[in-house]
Design a protein around this motif. Structure first.
Motif, PDB file in Angstrom:
ATOM      1  N   ASP A  11       0.837  -1.197   0.000  1.00  0.00           N
ATOM      2  CA  ASP A  11       0.000   0.000   0.000  1.00  0.00           C
ATOM      3  C   ASP A  11       0.874   1.249   0.000  1.00  0.00           C
ATOM      4  O   ASP A  11       2.009   1.214   0.483  1.00  0.00           O
ATOM      5  CB  ASP A  11      -0.855  -0.023   1.276  1.00  0.00           C
ATOM      6  N   ASP A  12       0.347   2.347  -0.513  1.00  0.00           N
ATOM      7  CA  ASP A  12       1.035   3.639  -0.481  1.00  0.00           C
ATOM      8  C   ASP A  12       2.462   3.527  -1.019  1.00  0.00           C
ATOM      9  O   ASP A  12       3.387   4.150  -0.477  1.00  0.00           O
ATOM     10  CB  ASP A  12       1.080   4.197   0.955  1.00  0.00           C
TER      11      ASP A  12
ATOM     12  N   GLU B  29      -3.701   4.651  -7.117  1.00  0.00           N
ATOM     13  CA  GLU B  29      -4.664   5.038  -6.089  1.00  0.00           C
ATOM     14  C   GLU B  29      -5.116   6.478  -6.279  1.00  0.00           C
ATOM     15  O   GLU B  29      -4.364   7.315  -6.775  1.00  0.00           O
ATOM     16  CB  GLU B  29      -4.023   4.973  -4.704  1.00  0.00           C
TER      17      GLU B  29
HETATM   18 CA    CA Z   1      -3.205   3.604   0.027  1.00  0.00          CA
END
Ligand code: CA
Ligand code: C2E
Ligand code: CA
Ligand code: CA
Length: 278
Positions: free
Chosen positions: A179-180, A236
């Motif tokens: 993530d990220d 995202e």
């Molecule tokens: Ca994220």
């Protein structure tokens, strides 16, 4: 301070800072909400850029507060992390996701995989894979329908417990997503060695796509390295058609963002599935 008639008492200690008292009451509130089953899971779809179809979803927790209404993770996740309550909250999310997947199957929907956010603390405690395996069994749901989203720092943690937990998750057959991506200090080589399947590129990189060539060059570099290492790339926070067309040009695999849909309750997902997406 609280008064109790004649025998007045104060539980404020002069050395207790206001922030500690605030923290304690927030902790109390979150603990109560966990016991009272006030947390619900919403689902935000992801779409394949080539296919234009919904490919998967992300489970995002919300607090259905009896007085304050629907609260977002920004209001409670940090308290949950700091106090260890995230372990119980994380179990609740896994349980609710598995129950929802089973419900969709019963309705005859063509069910997409759902990714669950797992915090570094949960990974360290190390019960995610065993808890998830038990839920999958109990609800008769296949492991391929669940994916986990981990932070860069959690994945590259070399402690034995974390390494074992990642191993167990892979053996269970769930996909590992970072993530990220781009906000931490991992390298693609490290993530490749750890068998990470998907990179979720942070919204900051999506935003940079339309603010000059540097952002495009960066994103392009991520996509080409990831595909050389057999990893998928998800962008995202896609909010504009310009970002989408840029991502299409750069061969990004999947997109997620408000341009398509915010996270919605489980019973609104069927309508999203029926709708042509991109
Ligand atoms: Ca994220
Ligand atoms: P995240 O994992 O990076 O999730 C993406 C966040 O961005 C979500 O916020 C989502 O609603 C929001 N978002 C999605 N598309 C867009 C967009 O196009 N524009 C903008 N501005 N935002 C977009 P949310 O639901 O408030 O969650 C915030 C964070 O809370 C998540 O960030 C995640 O780190 C954490 N979180 C959420 N659910 C869970 C959970 O079940 N467990 C754990 N440990 N953390 C969770
Ligand atoms: Ca996430
Ligand atoms: Ca374990």
């Amino acid at each position: 301070a609280k008064s109790a008639g004649k025998g007045r008492y104060h539980f404020y200690h002069p050395n207790l800072s206001e922030s500690l008292i605030t923290r304690l009451s927030r902790e109390h509130a979150v603990r109560h909400a966990v016991e009272n089953d006030e947390f619900v899971v919403y689902f935000q779809p992801r779409y394949g850029v080539q296919s234009g179809r919904m490919s998967s979803m992300e489970a995002l927790v919300r607090w259905q507060h009896p007085e304050r209404g629907l609260l977002y993770p920004g209001e409670f996740i940090d308290v949950a992390e700091d106090t260890g309550l995230i372990v119980r909250l994380g179990e609740l999310v896994i349980e609710k996701v598995c129950a929802q997947l089973a419900a969709w199957k019963r309705m005859g929907l063509h069910v997409s995989p759902v990714s669950v956010n797992v915090s570094p603390h949960q990974l360290k405690v190390g019960n995610v894979s065993s808890y998830l395996a038990a839920c999958l069994r109990r609800h008769d749901v296949e492991a391929r329908l669940v994916e986990v989203e981990l932070t860069e720092s959690a994945v590259i943690d070399q402690s034995r417990g974390v390494i074992r937990e990642l191993q167990e998750l892979r053996e269970l057959g769930v996909k590992l997503m970072v993530d990220d991506f781009g906000t931490g200090h991992s390298s693609l080589a490290q993530l490749h060695r750890l068998d990470v399947d998907v990179l979720k590129v942070d919204k900051a990189f999506t935003d940079a796509l339309t603010s000059g060539t540097e952002g495009q060059v960066l994103f392009q570099a991520i996509v080409s390295m990831a595909s050389a290492l057999d990893m998928c790339v998800v962008a995202e926070g896609v909010e504009t058609p310009e970002q989408l067309s840029m991502l299409r040009k750069l061969n990004c695999d999947e997109v997620q963002g408000f341009l398509f849909s915010p996270a919605v309750p489980g019973d609104a997902v069927a309508a999203l599935m029926a709708r042509p997406a991109l």
